[in-house]
Design an enzyme around this catalytic site. Structure first.
Site, PDB file in Angstrom:
ATOM      1  N   ARG A  16      -0.434  -3.078   8.131  1.00 37.20           N
ATOM      2  CA  ARG A  16      -1.139  -2.124   8.998  1.00 37.20           C
ATOM      3  C   ARG A  16      -2.128  -2.827   9.937  1.00 37.20           C
ATOM      4  NH1 ARG A  16      -5.634   2.088   7.578  1.00 37.20           N
ATOM      5  NH2 ARG A  16      -5.390   3.600   9.260  1.00 37.20           N
ATOM      6  N   HIS A  70      -2.273  -2.261  13.965  1.00 39.41           N
ATOM      7  CA  HIS A  70      -3.466  -1.848  14.707  1.00 39.41           C
ATOM      8  C   HIS A  70      -3.865  -2.888  15.743  1.00 39.41           C
ATOM      9  CE1 HIS A  70      -5.249   1.765  12.401  1.00 39.41           C
ATOM     10  NE2 HIS A  70      -3.957   1.708  12.184  1.00 39.41           N
ATOM     11  N   ASN A  94     -10.090   3.375  12.436  1.00 36.97           N
ATOM     12  CA  ASN A  94     -10.068   2.063  11.827  1.00 36.97           C
ATOM     13  C   ASN A  94     -10.705   2.043  10.457  1.00 36.97           C
ATOM     14  OD1 ASN A  94      -8.964  -0.157  12.935  1.00 36.97           O
ATOM     15  ND2 ASN A  94     -10.892  -1.069  13.545  1.00 36.97           N
ATOM     16  N   HIS A 142       5.494   2.993   6.284  1.00 34.84           N
ATOM     17  CA  HIS A 142       4.854   3.858   5.291  1.00 34.84           C
ATOM     18  C   HIS A 142       5.652   3.940   3.982  1.00 34.84           C
ATOM     19  CE1 HIS A 142       2.203   6.097   8.478  1.00 34.84           C
ATOM     20  NE2 HIS A 142       1.914   4.819   8.357  1.00 34.84           N
ATOM     21  N   THR A 159       8.156   4.848  -4.583  1.00 30.76           N
ATOM     22  CA  THR A 159       8.053   3.396  -4.781  1.00 30.76           C
ATOM     23  C   THR A 159       7.039   2.791  -3.803  1.00 30.76           C
ATOM     24  OG1 THR A 159       9.914   3.130  -3.273  1.00 30.76           O
ATOM     25  CG2 THR A 159      10.434   3.131  -5.616  1.00 30.76           C
TER      26      THR A 159
HETATM   27  C1  HEM Z   1       3.689   6.414  13.905  1.00 30.67           C
HETATM   28  C2  HEM Z   1       2.407   6.476  13.971  1.00 30.67           C
HETATM   29  C3  HEM Z   1       1.519   6.153  12.812  1.00 30.67           C
HETATM   30  C4  HEM Z   1       0.547   6.943  12.309  1.00 30.67           C
HETATM   31  C5  HEM Z   1       0.141   8.320  12.827  1.00 30.67           C
HETATM   32  C6  HEM Z   1      -0.026   6.262  11.183  1.00 30.67           C
HETATM   33  C7  HEM Z   1      -1.057   6.748  10.424  1.00 30.67           C
HETATM   34  C8  HEM Z   1      -1.511   6.182   9.257  1.00 30.67           C
HETATM   35  C9  HEM Z   1      -2.547   6.726   8.422  1.00 30.67           C
HETATM   36  C10 HEM Z   1      -3.337   7.993   8.729  1.00 30.67           C
HETATM   37  C11 HEM Z   1      -2.677   5.917   7.353  1.00 30.67           C
HETATM   38  C12 HEM Z   1      -3.635   6.095   6.186  1.00 30.67           C
HETATM   39  C13 HEM Z   1      -5.026   5.721   6.589  1.00 30.67           C
HETATM   40  C14 HEM Z   1      -6.004   6.157   5.520  1.00 30.67           C
HETATM   41  O1  HEM Z   1      -6.128   7.341   5.290  1.00 30.67           O
HETATM   42  O2  HEM Z   1      -6.619   5.278   4.913  1.00 30.67           O
HETATM   43  C15 HEM Z   1      -1.733   4.855   7.493  1.00 30.67           C
HETATM   44  C16 HEM Z   1      -1.558   3.835   6.588  1.00 30.67           C
HETATM   45  C17 HEM Z   1      -0.647   2.830   6.731  1.00 30.67           C
HETATM   46  N1  HEM Z   1       0.124   2.587   7.859  1.00 30.67           N
HETATM   47 FE1  HEM Z   1       0.412   3.839   9.395  1.00 30.67          FE
HETATM   48  N2  HEM Z   1       0.617   5.082  11.010  1.00 30.67           N
HETATM   49  C18 HEM Z   1       1.563   4.954  11.981  1.00 30.67           C
HETATM   50  C19 HEM Z   1       2.404   3.880  12.187  1.00 30.67           C
HETATM   51  C20 HEM Z   1       2.442   2.765  11.382  1.00 30.67           C
HETATM   52  C21 HEM Z   1       3.211   1.576  11.671  1.00 30.67           C
HETATM   53  C22 HEM Z   1       4.039   1.355  12.929  1.00 30.67           C
HETATM   54  C23 HEM Z   1       3.023   0.731  10.621  1.00 30.67           C
HETATM   55  C24 HEM Z   1       3.597  -0.647  10.411  1.00 30.67           C
HETATM   56  C25 HEM Z   1       4.805  -0.988  10.785  1.00 30.67           C
HETATM   57  C26 HEM Z   1       2.148   1.391   9.691  1.00 30.67           C
HETATM   58  C27 HEM Z   1       1.773   0.877   8.482  1.00 30.67           C
HETATM   59  C28 HEM Z   1       0.881   1.487   7.614  1.00 30.67           C
HETATM   60  C29 HEM Z   1       0.638   1.012   6.270  1.00 30.67           C
HETATM   61  C30 HEM Z   1       1.345  -0.147   5.590  1.00 30.67           C
HETATM   62  C31 HEM Z   1      -0.353   1.836   5.722  1.00 30.67           C
HETATM   63  C32 HEM Z   1      -0.998   1.711   4.331  1.00 30.67           C
HETATM   64  C33 HEM Z   1      -2.154   0.732   4.416  1.00 30.67           C
HETATM   65  C34 HEM Z   1      -2.885   0.500   3.101  1.00 30.67           C
HETATM   66  O3  HEM Z   1      -2.473   0.976   2.050  1.00 30.67           O
HETATM   67  O4  HEM Z   1      -3.925  -0.197   3.171  1.00 30.67           O
HETATM   68  N3  HEM Z   1       1.793   2.602  10.192  1.00 30.67           N
HETATM   69  N4  HEM Z   1      -1.039   5.023   8.668  1.00 30.67           N
HETATM   70  C1  LIG Z   2     -13.314  -2.869   7.318  1.00 33.86           C
HETATM   71  C2  LIG Z   2     -14.353  -2.260   8.173  1.00 33.86           C
HETATM   72  O1  LIG Z   2     -15.023  -2.922   8.901  1.00 33.86           O
HETATM   73  N1  LIG Z   2     -14.440  -0.942   8.089  1.00 33.86           N
HETATM   74  C3  LIG Z   2     -15.421  -0.208   8.818  1.00 33.86           C
HETATM   75  C4  LIG Z   2     -14.771   0.982   9.494  1.00 33.86           C
HETATM   76  O2  LIG Z   2     -15.731   1.825  10.067  1.00 33.86           O
HETATM   77  C5  LIG Z   2     -16.758   2.290   9.190  1.00 33.86           C
HETATM   78  C6  LIG Z   2     -17.711   3.151   9.987  1.00 33.86           C
HETATM   79  O3  LIG Z   2     -17.038   4.163  10.649  1.00 33.86           O
HETATM   80  C7  LIG Z   2     -17.498   1.115   8.559  1.00 33.86           C
HETATM   81  O4  LIG Z   2     -18.454   1.599   7.631  1.00 33.86           O
HETATM   82  C8  LIG Z   2     -16.523   0.219   7.861  1.00 33.86           C
HETATM   83  O5  LIG Z   2     -17.180  -0.905   7.380  1.00 33.86           O
END
Ligand code: HEM
Ligand SMILES: CC(=O)N[C@H]1CO[C@H](CO)[C@@H](O)[C@@H]1O
Ligand SMILES: *[C@@H]1O[C@H](CO)[C@@H](O)[C@H](O)[C@H]1NC(C)=O
Ligand SMILES: *[C@@H]1O[C@H](CO)[C@@H](O)[C@H](O)[C@H]1NC(C)=O
Ligand SMILES: *[C@@H]1O[C@H](CO)[C@@H](O)[C@H](O)[C@H]1NC(C)=O
Length: 324
Positions: free
Chosen positions: A64, A68, A100, A198, A246
């Site tokens: 991710r 970003h 972020n 995801h 999974t």
């Molecule tokens: C299509 C548009 C996308 C949206 C709207 C989106 C949105 C999100 C959101 C909301 C989360 C969870 C954030 C949280 O609540 O902490 C997330 C997590 C994640 N996203 Fe996406 N995402 C998108 C595309 C992608 C793409 C293109 C990738 C990589 C190829 C990706 C990889 C991931 C991964 C691996 C996580 C989990 C991260 C973790 O567990 O630390 N996402 N995404």
């Molecule tokens: C990893 C990191 O820097 N996360 C920051 C994301 O933004 C919040 C505030 O909105 C910070 O508190 C986190 O440290």
């Protein structure tokens, strides 16, 4: 004497290769560091594997982080490690922008960078580390492998304001998601295949609350089970797996969940909710996992090439958190 000769010869070869790399200017290549830092790829991979062995989720977080980095086009730059810069008087860090908030993995990148600086100071860019770490994470968790073109340079700036407008939120519908990807030069098919990222990792309650309370395109018992951990208000940080089956294995289960209306985010379920082109791609990925892997790789390569700094542009940071 003999060993000295060999050493000189290899230095000469290195110098010739360096000249060649300079002459090819901005061109990326998988062999970019083969003479200047031959151990670079092995060091990144070892760092990623060690981090995942310590905490499985970090593989998802590293994937991710790269996504970003590439999508935030501060000053029209893409995968250039601007996401890693800390706040200073002149840097508006991207880390504190709202979308972020849960981005993580910075420490892993720092550790890998420290090892690379020891092995070959000032050579391997942070942007290349992010790109390699994303690939190595996918591979370690059971996904496809591919060759990563290298030679990205790091930015001198970051742009917090651009995070809001560049990273698509989970409330977006299919049209808006497609538009977001299209503005980065990514196709409709890339949107669907890259969303397969995801298949690993987790999301916070605050990210899926709207979907489990307000949407109708969700399996009721799936919604109910999530409502038990994610109330209408509070518990914003409670986590649920993006792929309920999974979450630590990179496979095509994400798409199988969509067929059963068990996508966690609104934006996930949008990929299988009435648009016939999207539905057909999702069905293909369910029935032919190898097609998903092939398309995902293609998408990752395209994403990893969004608006790069190359050649004499930008710099190779020695500390990923700071401009040199
Ligand atoms: C299509 C548009 C996308 C949206 C709207 C989106 C949105 C999100 C959101 C909301 C989360 C969870 C954030 C949280 O609540 O902490 C997330 C997590 C994640 N996203 Fe996406 N995402 C998108 C595309 C992608 C793409 C293109 C990738 C990589 C190829 C990706 C990889 C991931 C991964 C691996 C996580 C989990 C991260 C973790 O567990 O630390 N996402 N995404
Ligand atoms: C990893 C990191 O820097 N996360 C920051 C994301 O933004 C919040 C505030 O909105 C910070 O508190 C986190 O440290
Ligand atoms: C991003 O959007 C959020 C909420 O939509 C807002 O609170 C925040 O100030 C915005 N950040 C920037 C840097 O524009
Ligand atoms: C998608 O969202 C956009 C922006 O919110 C909206 O204008 C559009 O009508 C929506 N499209 C569909 C098909 O719901
Ligand atoms: C759900 O819908 C209600 C009513 O439209 C709205 O007030 C609320 O903000 C929505 N909740 C979420 C989390 O989107």
């Amino acid at each position: 004497m003999a060993s000295n000769k060999i050493l000189c010869l290899s230095l000469l070869l290195a110098a010739a290769a360096a000249t060649l790399a300079a002459a090819t200017g901005g061109k990326l290549s998988p062999a970019y560091y083969s003479t200047t830092c031959p151990k670079a790829l092995a060091i990144v991979q070892a760092g990623v594997v060690a981090a995942i062995q310590k905490e499985t989720r970090i593989g998802a977080s590293l994937l991710r982080l790269h996504f970003h980095d590439c999508f935030v086009n501060a000053f029209l730059q893409g995968c250039e490690a601007s996401i890693l810069l800390d706040e200073t008087a002149s840097i508006a860090t991207e880390k504190t922008a709202v979308p972020n908030q849960s981005v993580r993995g910075y420490d892993v990148i720092d550790d890998i960078k420290a090892e690379l600086e020891e092995a070959c100071p000032g050579v391997v860019s942070c942007a290349d580390i992010l790109t390699l770490a994303a690939r190595d994470s996918v591979v370690y968790l059971g996904g496809p492998s591919w060759e990563v073109d290298l030679g990205r340079k790091d930015s001198l700036t970051a742009g917090r304001a651009a995070v809001n407008t560049s990273i698509p939120p989970p409330t977006f519908n299919l049209t808006a998601l497609a538009a977001s990807f299209s503005s980065q030069g990514l196709s409709f098919r890339d949107l669907i295949s890259l969303s397969g990222g995801h298949t690993i990792g987790v999301a916070r309650c605050v990210s899926f609350r709207g979907h489990i309370y307000n949407d109708s395109d969700i399996d009721p018992s799936f919604a109910e089970s999530l409502q038990q951990i994610c109330p209408r208000s509070g518990s914003d940080g409670v986590l649920a797996p993006l792929d309920l089956k999974t979450p630590t294995h990179f496979d095509n289960c994400y798409y199988r969940n969509l067929l059963r209306k068990q996508g966690l985010l609104h934006s996930d379920q949008e990929l299988f909710s009435g648009n016939s082109e999207a539905n057909s791609i999702v069905r293909t990925y369910v029935n032919q996992p190898s097609v998903f892997f092939k398309d995902f790789v293609q998408g990752m390569i395209k994403m990893g090439n969004i608006k790069l700094l190359t050649g004499s542009q930008g710099e190779v940071r020695t500390d990923c958190r700071k401009v040199n």
